[in-house]
Design a protein around this motif. Sequence first.
Motif, PDB file in Angstrom:
ATOM      1  N   GLY A  65       0.656  -1.288  -0.093  1.00 10.50           N
ATOM      2  CA  GLY A  65       0.000   0.077   0.112  1.00 10.50           C
ATOM      3  C   GLY A  65       0.684   1.403   0.040  1.00 10.50           C
ATOM      4  N   LYS A  66       0.452   2.324   0.188  1.00  7.54           N
ATOM      5  CA  LYS A  66       0.906   3.797   0.582  1.00  7.54           C
ATOM      6  C   LYS A  66       1.518   3.938   1.726  1.00  7.54           C
ATOM      7  N   VAL A 122       2.385   0.812   6.783  1.00  2.39           N
ATOM      8  CA  VAL A 122       3.072  -0.251   7.550  1.00  2.39           C
ATOM      9  C   VAL A 122       4.727   0.021   7.740  1.00  2.39           C
ATOM     10  N   TRP A 123       5.167  -0.285   9.030  1.00  4.44           N
ATOM     11  CA  TRP A 123       6.602  -0.101   9.074  1.00  4.44           C
ATOM     12  C   TRP A 123       7.260  -1.628   9.306  1.00  4.44           C
ATOM     13  N   ILE A 124       8.160  -1.896   8.381  1.00  6.07           N
ATOM     14  CA  ILE A 124       8.824  -3.355   8.355  1.00  6.07           C
ATOM     15  C   ILE A 124      10.295  -3.174   8.821  1.00  6.07           C
ATOM     16  N   ILE A 141       3.180  -2.759  12.675  1.00  6.11           N
ATOM     17  CA  ILE A 141       4.479  -2.601  12.922  1.00  6.11           C
ATOM     18  C   ILE A 141       5.081  -4.121  13.091  1.00  6.11           C
ATOM     19  N   ILE A 142       6.192  -4.342  12.238  1.00  8.27           N
ATOM     20  CA  ILE A 142       6.860  -5.527  12.201  1.00  8.27           C
ATOM     21  C   ILE A 142       8.118  -5.297  12.648  1.00  8.27           C
ATOM     22  N   ALA A 143       8.655  -5.979  13.753  1.00  6.69           N
ATOM     23  CA  ALA A 143       9.748  -5.810  14.556  1.00  6.69           C
ATOM     24  C   ALA A 143      10.916  -6.427  13.841  1.00  6.69           C
ATOM     25  N   ALA A 144      12.059  -5.709  13.775  1.00 10.68           N
ATOM     26  CA  ALA A 144      13.277  -6.290  13.204  1.00 10.68           C
ATOM     27  C   ALA A 144      13.511  -7.905  13.411  1.00 10.68           C
ATOM     28  N   TYR A 155      -2.673  -2.024  13.019  1.00  9.25           N
ATOM     29  CA  TYR A 155      -2.477  -1.344  13.994  1.00  9.25           C
ATOM     30  C   TYR A 155      -1.981  -2.108  15.130  1.00  9.25           C
ATOM     31  N   THR A 156      -1.453  -3.192  15.036  1.00  7.67           N
ATOM     32  CA  THR A 156      -0.622  -4.105  15.687  1.00  7.67           C
ATOM     33  C   THR A 156       0.719  -4.152  15.780  1.00  7.67           C
ATOM     34  N   ILE A 157       1.489  -4.477  16.737  1.00  8.24           N
ATOM     35  CA  ILE A 157       3.179  -4.682  16.731  1.00  8.24           C
ATOM     36  C   ILE A 157       3.180  -6.200  16.964  1.00  8.24           C
ATOM     37  N   VAL A 158       3.998  -6.815  15.857  1.00  8.88           N
ATOM     38  CA  VAL A 158       4.358  -8.202  16.261  1.00  8.88           C
ATOM     39  C   VAL A 158       5.700  -8.402  16.023  1.00  8.88           C
TER      40      VAL A 158
END
Length: 212
Positions: A65-66, A122-124, A141-144, A155-158
């Motif tokens: 997405g954007k 989304v932040w990867i 958000i996807i953790a390193a 809108y979750t952090i995994v």
Amino acid sequence: MLGPNPDALYPHEAISSLVFIKNCVKNPNIIVGNYSYYDDPENPERFEEHVEHLYDFLSDKLIIGKFCAIAKGIRFIMNGANHRMDSATTYPFNILGHGLEKATPSLVDLPFKGDTVIGNDVWIGQEVTIMPGITVGDGAIIAANSVLTKDVSPYTIVGGNPASLIRARFSEEIIAYLLELKWWDFPPEKIWRNLDVLCDTDLTLEKLQQMK
């Protein structure tokens, strides 16, 4: 022009590690929205090499997405990596040739998980691996160093291997409003005008409702 040109390859002339992804991919099965970027000090223009086993004959797609921020080392594993699993062996004899082509599986014998879909905003993090057919919701958000083996809610952090839920980013009320608001679809001028709200670290529903 206020803000970067969405059709530029490098949105900031002084940052050579960051590219707008849609302007550097050529495969029609990779579809990317405006302003989503890949950040990698080692030739970010080669983003497409991080989409592995994407073969035309399978017709699966990577859809991003954007306004996504994707860090270096991303690996999208597409359906072409799959081996048949219902036979006595998973070994792909057919790819060795020399008469072993007779063991070529039909497409219906291969696991197919569908398209890989990354939502908006989304932040990867660095060195993330995303398995075939995963959907990542808006605002996640996807953790390193995570490995995604199942869908991620908006809108979750995994994080982790395999990735699991760490926490929701906001209250259910704010998440529902953001998903309805879809700020990433605003005209650029409206986005820039409301940056004070979008970037507020003390976000409330009332502040979101005051955007204009």
